[in-house]
Scaffold this active site. Structure first.
Site, mmCIF file in Angstrom:
data_model
loop_
_atom_site.group_PDB
_atom_site.id
_atom_site.type_symbol
_atom_site.label_atom_id
_atom_site.label_comp_id
_atom_site.label_asym_id
_atom_site.label_seq_id
_atom_site.Cartn_x
_atom_site.Cartn_y
_atom_site.Cartn_z
ATOM 1 N N THR A 1 0.841 -1.211 0.000
ATOM 2 C CA THR A 1 0.000 0.000 0.000
ATOM 3 C C THR A 1 0.869 1.251 0.000
ATOM 4 O O THR A 1 1.905 1.289 0.641
ATOM 5 C CB THR A 1 -0.874 0.032 1.274
ATOM 6 O OG1 THR A 1 -1.624 -1.166 1.342
ATOM 7 C CG2 THR A 1 -1.830 1.221 1.272
ATOM 8 N N GLY A 54 -5.885 -4.360 6.723
ATOM 9 C CA GLY A 54 -7.079 -3.665 6.245
ATOM 10 C C GLY A 54 -8.311 -3.910 7.090
ATOM 11 O O GLY A 54 -9.048 -2.981 7.407
#
Lengths: 131, 194
Positions: A1, A54
């Protein structure tokens, strides 16, 4: 990410996050990065981009929490970042970067390292991985 | 007028044994991206344009998990996602399930600016990408040999990775059910409520 949070010289905040997600994830899985309020958030007060587990970030609505504790608890940017990393993640592991409309920059993480860099107009610049 | 400020990240959860030259590579990329953002801010580019510019640069470089160099699904494919938010008026755009769009963050920006919605996913997002004429690549473009190797390790450990950890196999009983699948070293049942 990957992510970026910016406040410009007119005090406008913005944030963006992009990811491939988790290695070996199920097809169709949605993580925190595209969810506004979880992996990415920006308002008048601050801009935030998150990374890490996440599912934990989603449950914590982590990015919005930074703005919320600034608005409702009156915390400064770094205190708000430290607070949400400490009190909102349960067992989850994550990190985030943030800027405020006062031209401040902050980051925090509770996992092993985070690739990050930050700079401000008065000449401060830092690039790091570990604590 | 306030002073501008910028922060970038390339992901959290770093292998403590990451070789020094990989650490140096990562720092150089972060510095490069910071300098792109700083140059734009000194030219009075708006915050939302700067975050898009910087994340595009990070997506194009295969070093971090986004765009080219994205993590792989259990099928060995790439499914990318991104979002962008402008603090002024709290406008936002997001995309998920992209398989061919070279810069997902720019498609998220187009969702914010050029669509009546704030989030498009999978085939709808891919269709919107073609309508908007954004740059696309074959899925293979996004797959790197490093990640093919990481996926193999993750499959052997029967786990899902958000970072470097390849937990030792060996299943813990939890929630009364044996849960073979692990996420980040924890039984998947920890996440089951979600």
């Amino acid at each position: 990410t990957v992510g970026c949070a910016v406040v410009d010289s007119e005090g406008r905040c913005a944030a963006a996050t992009s990811t491939g997600g988790l290695m070996n994830k199920m097809s169709g899985r949605i993580g925190d990065s595209p969810l506004i309020g979880a992996g990415t958030y920006a308002c008048e007060v601050c801009g935030v981009s998150c990374t890490g587990e996440g599912e934990a970030i989603i449950r914590a609505t982590l990015a919005r929490e930074v703005a919320a504790v600034m608005e409702y608890k009156g915390l400064g940017l770094q205190d708000a970042v430290d607070y949400v990393i400490k009190h909102r993640l349960d067992e989850g592991q994550a990190g985030l970067i943030a800027v405020s409309n006062k031209g401040e920059v902050a980051y925090g993480f509770n996992c092993n390292g985070m690739f990050r860099g930050c700079a401000t107009q008065d000449g401060f610049m830092e690039v790091g991985i570990w604590e | 007028m306030v002073g501008w400020a910028i922060a970038v990240h390339g992901g959290a959860g770093v292998d403590p044994n990451l070789p020094p030259q990989r650490q140096e590579q990562a720092k150089q990329l972060l510095t490069h991206c910071l300098n792109i953002g700083i140059t734009a801010l000194r030219s009075n580019v708006s915050a939302v344009d700067v975050v898009e510019l910087v994340v595009r640069e990070l997506e194009t470089n295969p070093l971090f998990n986004s765009g080219r160099g994205s993590a792989l699904t259990a099928k060995g494919t790439v499914e990318m996602e991104a979002s962008i938010m402008d603090g002024t008026k709290r406008r936002c755009g997001a995309v998920s399930g992209l398989t061919t769009v070279k810069n997902p963050v720019s498609l998220a920006r187009l969702v914010m600016d050029k669509s009546p919605h704030s989030y498009l996913a999978f085939s709808g997002a891919e269709e919107f990408a073609r309508q908007q004429g954004v740059e696309v690549e074959e899925n293979e473009y996004f797959i790197t040999p490093d990640n093919v190797g990481m996926l193999k390790l993750a499959k052997e450990a029967n786990t899902i990775l958000f970072d470097y950890r390849i937990p030792t196999t060996g299943y813990e009983k939890c929630a009364g059910a044996e849960s073979p699948l692990q996420m980040n070293g924890l039984p998947i049942s920890v996440y089951a409520p979600e």
